[in-house]
Design a protein around this motif. Sequence first.
Motif, short mmCIF file in Angstrom:
data_model
loop_
_atom_site.label_atom_id
_atom_site.label_comp_id
_atom_site.label_asym_id
_atom_site.label_seq_id
_atom_site.Cartn_x
_atom_site.Cartn_y
_atom_site.Cartn_z
N PHE A 1 0.82 -1.22 0.00
CA PHE A 1 0.00 0.00 0.00
C PHE A 1 0.86 1.27 0.00
N ASP A 2 2.07 1.19 0.52
CA ASP A 2 2.95 2.38 0.53
C ASP A 2 3.28 2.84 -0.89
N ASP A 3 3.49 1.86 -1.79
CA ASP A 3 3.82 2.22 -3.18
C ASP A 3 2.65 2.97 -3.83
N TYR A 4 1.42 2.50 -3.54
CA TYR A 4 0.25 3.13 -4.18
C TYR A 4 0.01 4.51 -3.54
N ALA A 5 0.26 4.59 -2.22
CA ALA A 5 0.05 5.87 -1.52
C ALA A 5 1.02 6.92 -2.08
N GLU A 6 2.23 6.49 -2.40
CA GLU A 6 3.21 7.45 -2.92
C GLU A 6 2.78 7.96 -4.30
N ALA A 7 2.28 7.05 -5.13
CA ALA A 7 1.81 7.48 -6.46
C ALA A 7 0.63 8.44 -6.31
N LEU A 8 -0.27 8.11 -5.39
CA LEU A 8 -1.43 8.98 -5.16
C LEU A 8 -0.98 10.36 -4.68
#
Length: 289
Positions: free
Chosen positions: A80-87
């Motif tokens: 989820f950290d990877d997706y949060a960073e993109a967001l």
Amino acid sequence: MTAPTFRFAPSPNGELHLGHAYSALLNARMAGEVGGRLLLRIEDIDGERCTPDFERSILADLAWLGLEWERPVRRQSEHFDDYAEALRRLIDAGLVYPAFMSRGEVRAWLTDDAPAGWPRDPDGVPLYPPRDRLMSMGEREARLSRGESHSWRLDVEAALARLARRPFWTETGTGPGGETGPIAADPAAWGDVVLARKDVPASYHLCVVVDDALQGVTNVVRGRDLFAATAVHRLLQELLGLPVPSYHHHDLILGEDGRKLSKSRGDTGLRALREKGYTPADIVRMTGP
Ligand code: GLU
């Protein structure tokens, strides 16, 4: 030169059926033909519907089919950290806004206030009302600081305005209307798609583009039901500066009633077929990739 990289990306929210077998076998065959890699990705961001049991049975079914894939398997719920960073990057770029309307408010707007002929997305869902996109910064900030429940939506118009040209992709399979070759993406048809929700902090669209890039996927081979969604994926890749795979959308295996197979219909489930005595060779013959 890195080897062509393919992936099969099931969601563990049900048992695999013949349609999944077809997709997985086709990925393996296409990867084999070009000396490429085959990855498996478990798309389990929806913690309500996805279970470890379904994941175990997916792995067992794929192994039974004789498929081999690289380890470790990427499990989306661990990233989820990877997706949060993109967001975060998209929020900072001013391309994503908090959407506060509840389902009930959206329904009421559609019934009482929507202009005649309000558009629907390719899945038939009415586009999200414009209210939150047009909200003043002051009100947005105030509601966020009050901790009001919201999802995050992509401002598709603003996003497209940032691009020098309309994104396209190379289709080596076919779309629902037989489309193939270079395809001009039409992400606006989806309206302001959700990129994160309160309960699931990353959407399918966001995860799939982040993961395909992080895993070095060069060839996306998947069912034709995702053809239209590719427009959103291409837009997100442009906005996030991600590499662009080629896309191959394949036939869907339909049930005897001509409808798409679903995970809840046991008759074409791989486990049911296996228990009835079908062999992997029978499945290969039945799906015929
Ligand atoms: N997880 C998606 C599904 O099970 C597939 C996503 C993809 O291949 O892009 O339908």
